[in-house]
Write a protein that holds these residues in place. Structure first.
Motif, PDB file in Angstrom:
ATOM      1  N   UNK A 104       0.834  -1.201   0.000  1.00  0.00           N
ATOM      2  CA  UNK A 104       0.000   0.000   0.000  1.00  0.00           C
ATOM      3  C   UNK A 104       0.871   1.254   0.000  1.00  0.00           C
ATOM      4  N   UNK A 105       1.921   1.272   0.818  1.00  0.00           N
ATOM      5  CA  UNK A 105       2.838   2.419   0.841  1.00  0.00           C
ATOM      6  C   UNK A 105       3.528   2.583  -0.513  1.00  0.00           C
ATOM      7  N   UNK A 106       3.895   1.469  -1.133  1.00  0.00           N
ATOM      8  CA  UNK A 106       4.545   1.536  -2.441  1.00  0.00           C
ATOM      9  C   UNK A 106       3.596   2.129  -3.468  1.00  0.00           C
ATOM     10  N   UNK A 107       2.334   1.691  -3.454  1.00  0.00           N
ATOM     11  CA  UNK A 107       1.336   2.250  -4.377  1.00  0.00           C
ATOM     12  C   UNK A 107       1.190   3.758  -4.162  1.00  0.00           C
ATOM     13  N   UNK A 108       1.123   4.164  -2.900  1.00  0.00           N
ATOM     14  CA  UNK A 108       0.995   5.592  -2.593  1.00  0.00           C
ATOM     15  C   UNK A 108       2.212   6.378  -3.079  1.00  0.00           C
ATOM     16  N   UNK A 109       3.408   5.828  -2.873  1.00  0.00           N
ATOM     17  CA  UNK A 109       4.636   6.504  -3.302  1.00  0.00           C
ATOM     18  C   UNK A 109       4.693   6.639  -4.817  1.00  0.00           C
ATOM     19  N   UNK A 110       4.316   5.585  -5.519  1.00  0.00           N
ATOM     20  CA  UNK A 110       4.302   5.618  -6.988  1.00  0.00           C
ATOM     21  C   UNK A 110       3.264   6.632  -7.474  1.00  0.00           C
ATOM     22  N   UNK A 111       2.079   6.589  -6.907  1.00  0.00           N
ATOM     23  CA  UNK A 111       1.018   7.532  -7.301  1.00  0.00           C
ATOM     24  C   UNK A 111       1.450   8.972  -7.041  1.00  0.00           C
ATOM     25  N   UNK A 112       2.090   9.200  -5.899  1.00  0.00           N
ATOM     26  CA  UNK A 112       2.562  10.546  -5.567  1.00  0.00           C
ATOM     27  C   UNK A 112       3.623  11.019  -6.559  1.00  0.00           C
ATOM     28  N   UNK A 113       4.578  10.146  -6.867  1.00  0.00           N
ATOM     29  CA  UNK A 113       5.648  10.508  -7.806  1.00  0.00           C
ATOM     30  C   UNK A 113       5.077  10.852  -9.175  1.00  0.00           C
ATOM     31  N   UNK A 114       4.101  10.080  -9.638  1.00  0.00           N
ATOM     32  CA  UNK A 114       3.491  10.329 -10.945  1.00  0.00           C
ATOM     33  C   UNK A 114       2.715  11.644 -10.917  1.00  0.00           C
ATOM     34  N   UNK A 115       1.946  11.870  -9.851  1.00  0.00           N
ATOM     35  CA  UNK A 115       1.191  13.121  -9.731  1.00  0.00           C
ATOM     36  C   UNK A 115       2.158  14.312  -9.709  1.00  0.00           C
TER      37      UNK A 115
END
Length: 140
Positions: A104-115
Protein backbone atom coordinates in the motif's frame (compact mmCIF):
# COMPACT_ATOMS: atom_id res chain seq x y z
CA UNK A 1 -2.42 7.14 -17.58
CA UNK A 2 0.27 4.48 -17.67
CA UNK A 3 3.79 5.44 -16.65
CA UNK A 4 7.17 3.78 -17.38
CA UNK A 5 8.88 2.88 -14.11
CA UNK A 6 12.46 1.77 -13.49
CA UNK A 7 13.31 -0.29 -10.41
CA UNK A 8 16.89 0.20 -9.20
CA UNK A 9 17.32 -2.59 -6.65
CA UNK A 10 19.85 -5.42 -6.30
CA UNK A 11 17.76 -7.69 -4.06
CA UNK A 12 15.89 -9.61 -6.75
CA UNK A 13 12.88 -10.65 -4.64
CA UNK A 14 12.34 -7.05 -3.49
CA UNK A 15 12.70 -5.82 -7.07
CA UNK A 16 10.21 -8.38 -8.39
CA UNK A 17 7.69 -7.44 -5.69
CA UNK A 18 8.01 -3.74 -6.61
CA UNK A 19 7.53 -4.58 -10.30
CA UNK A 20 4.45 -6.63 -9.38
CA UNK A 21 2.89 -3.72 -7.47
CA UNK A 22 3.70 -1.30 -10.32
CA UNK A 23 2.13 -3.67 -12.87
CA UNK A 24 -0.99 -4.15 -10.74
CA UNK A 25 -1.38 -0.35 -10.74
CA UNK A 26 -1.47 -0.39 -14.54
CA UNK A 27 2.03 1.02 -15.04
CA UNK A 28 4.85 -0.47 -17.09
CA UNK A 29 7.99 -1.62 -15.31
CA UNK A 30 10.80 -1.12 -17.83
CA UNK A 31 13.33 -3.27 -16.00
CA UNK A 32 15.37 -3.95 -12.91
CA UNK A 33 18.77 -2.32 -12.54
CA UNK A 34 21.00 -3.92 -9.89
CA UNK A 35 23.89 -1.51 -10.55
CA UNK A 36 24.77 1.85 -12.09
CA UNK A 37 25.63 0.39 -15.50
CA UNK A 38 22.18 -1.15 -15.96
CA UNK A 39 20.47 1.97 -14.56
CA UNK A 40 22.27 4.12 -17.14
CA UNK A 41 21.30 1.65 -19.87
CA UNK A 42 17.57 1.87 -18.99
CA UNK A 43 17.48 5.56 -17.98
CA UNK A 44 16.22 6.89 -21.31
CA UNK A 45 13.06 4.80 -21.12
CA UNK A 46 12.04 5.77 -17.56
CA UNK A 47 9.64 8.42 -16.35
CA UNK A 48 9.79 7.44 -12.67
CA UNK A 49 12.51 5.49 -10.84
CA UNK A 50 12.42 3.76 -7.47
CA UNK A 51 16.04 3.66 -6.32
CA UNK A 52 17.76 1.78 -3.49
CA UNK A 53 21.01 3.22 -2.12
CA UNK A 54 23.27 0.21 -1.72
CA UNK A 55 23.47 -1.80 -4.92
CA UNK A 56 25.58 -4.52 -6.49
CA UNK A 57 28.33 -2.00 -7.26
CA UNK A 58 28.29 -0.39 -3.80
CA UNK A 59 26.54 2.70 -2.38
CA UNK A 60 25.86 4.12 -5.84
CA UNK A 61 22.13 4.86 -5.40
CA UNK A 62 22.51 8.60 -4.66
CA UNK A 63 24.67 9.12 -7.77
CA UNK A 64 22.24 7.06 -9.86
CA UNK A 65 19.29 9.08 -8.57
CA UNK A 66 21.02 12.34 -9.37
CA UNK A 67 22.00 11.14 -12.87
CA UNK A 68 18.45 9.95 -13.61
CA UNK A 69 16.92 13.22 -12.45
CA UNK A 70 19.40 15.69 -13.92
CA UNK A 71 20.47 13.98 -17.14
CA UNK A 72 17.25 12.15 -18.07
CA UNK A 73 14.46 14.11 -16.34
CA UNK A 74 13.29 11.07 -14.37
CA UNK A 75 11.21 11.58 -11.20
CA UNK A 76 13.21 9.73 -8.52
CA UNK A 77 12.03 8.29 -5.21
CA UNK A 78 14.60 6.52 -3.06
CA UNK A 79 13.49 3.31 -1.34
CA UNK A 80 16.00 2.26 1.32
CA UNK A 81 16.50 0.81 4.77
CA UNK A 82 19.06 3.59 5.34
CA UNK A 83 17.31 6.92 4.65
CA UNK A 84 19.74 8.78 6.93
CA UNK A 85 22.49 8.13 4.34
CA UNK A 86 20.78 10.73 2.13
CA UNK A 87 21.17 13.56 4.64
CA UNK A 88 19.26 16.58 3.31
CA UNK A 89 18.55 14.79 0.05
CA UNK A 90 19.88 14.54 -3.49
CA UNK A 91 19.40 17.51 -5.85
CA UNK A 92 16.64 16.95 -8.38
CA UNK A 93 15.11 13.97 -6.59
CA UNK A 94 11.74 13.87 -4.86
CA UNK A 95 12.21 12.07 -1.55
CA UNK A 96 12.76 8.82 0.29
CA UNK A 97 10.54 6.08 1.67
CA UNK A 98 12.03 3.70 4.25
CA UNK A 99 12.18 -0.08 3.87
CA UNK A 100 10.48 -2.28 4.63
CA UNK A 101 7.71 -0.89 2.44
CA UNK A 102 4.33 -2.59 2.31
CA UNK A 103 2.44 -2.76 -0.98
CA UNK A 104 0.00 0.00 0.00
CA UNK A 105 2.84 2.42 0.84
CA UNK A 106 4.55 1.54 -2.44
CA UNK A 107 1.34 2.25 -4.38
CA UNK A 108 0.99 5.59 -2.59
CA UNK A 109 4.64 6.50 -3.30
CA UNK A 110 4.30 5.62 -6.99
CA UNK A 111 1.02 7.53 -7.30
CA UNK A 112 2.56 10.55 -5.57
CA UNK A 113 5.65 10.51 -7.81
CA UNK A 114 3.49 10.33 -10.94
CA UNK A 115 1.19 13.12 -9.73
CA UNK A 116 4.24 15.26 -8.91
CA UNK A 117 5.68 14.57 -12.36
CA UNK A 118 2.40 15.64 -13.96
CA UNK A 119 2.28 18.71 -11.71
CA UNK A 120 -0.89 17.53 -10.01
CA UNK A 121 -1.57 17.99 -6.35
CA UNK A 122 -1.23 14.83 -4.25
CA UNK A 123 -0.31 13.77 -0.76
CA UNK A 124 2.79 11.67 -0.20
CA UNK A 125 2.55 8.53 1.95
CA UNK A 126 2.98 9.30 5.65
CA UNK A 127 6.27 7.38 5.75
CA UNK A 128 7.82 9.40 2.90
CA UNK A 129 10.31 12.20 3.57
CA UNK A 130 10.31 14.88 0.88
CA UNK A 131 13.50 16.72 -0.02
CA UNK A 132 13.26 20.48 0.43
CA UNK A 133 14.26 21.46 -3.13
CA UNK A 134 11.09 19.86 -4.49
CA UNK A 135 8.60 20.63 -1.75
CA UNK A 136 8.08 24.27 -2.73
CA UNK A 137 6.15 23.25 -5.87
CA UNK A 138 3.82 21.10 -3.75
CA UNK A 139 2.65 23.85 -1.41
CA UNK A 140 -0.15 25.44 -3.37
Amino acid sequence: MSCRILVVEDEIFVAIEIEHVVSQMGHRPIGIAADSRKAEELAGEAEVALVDLNLRDGPTGPAIGRMLAEKHGVTVVFVTANPSQLGEGVPGTLGVIPKPVNDDEMRQAVSFAIAHRQRQEAMPPASMTLFSADTSRLAS
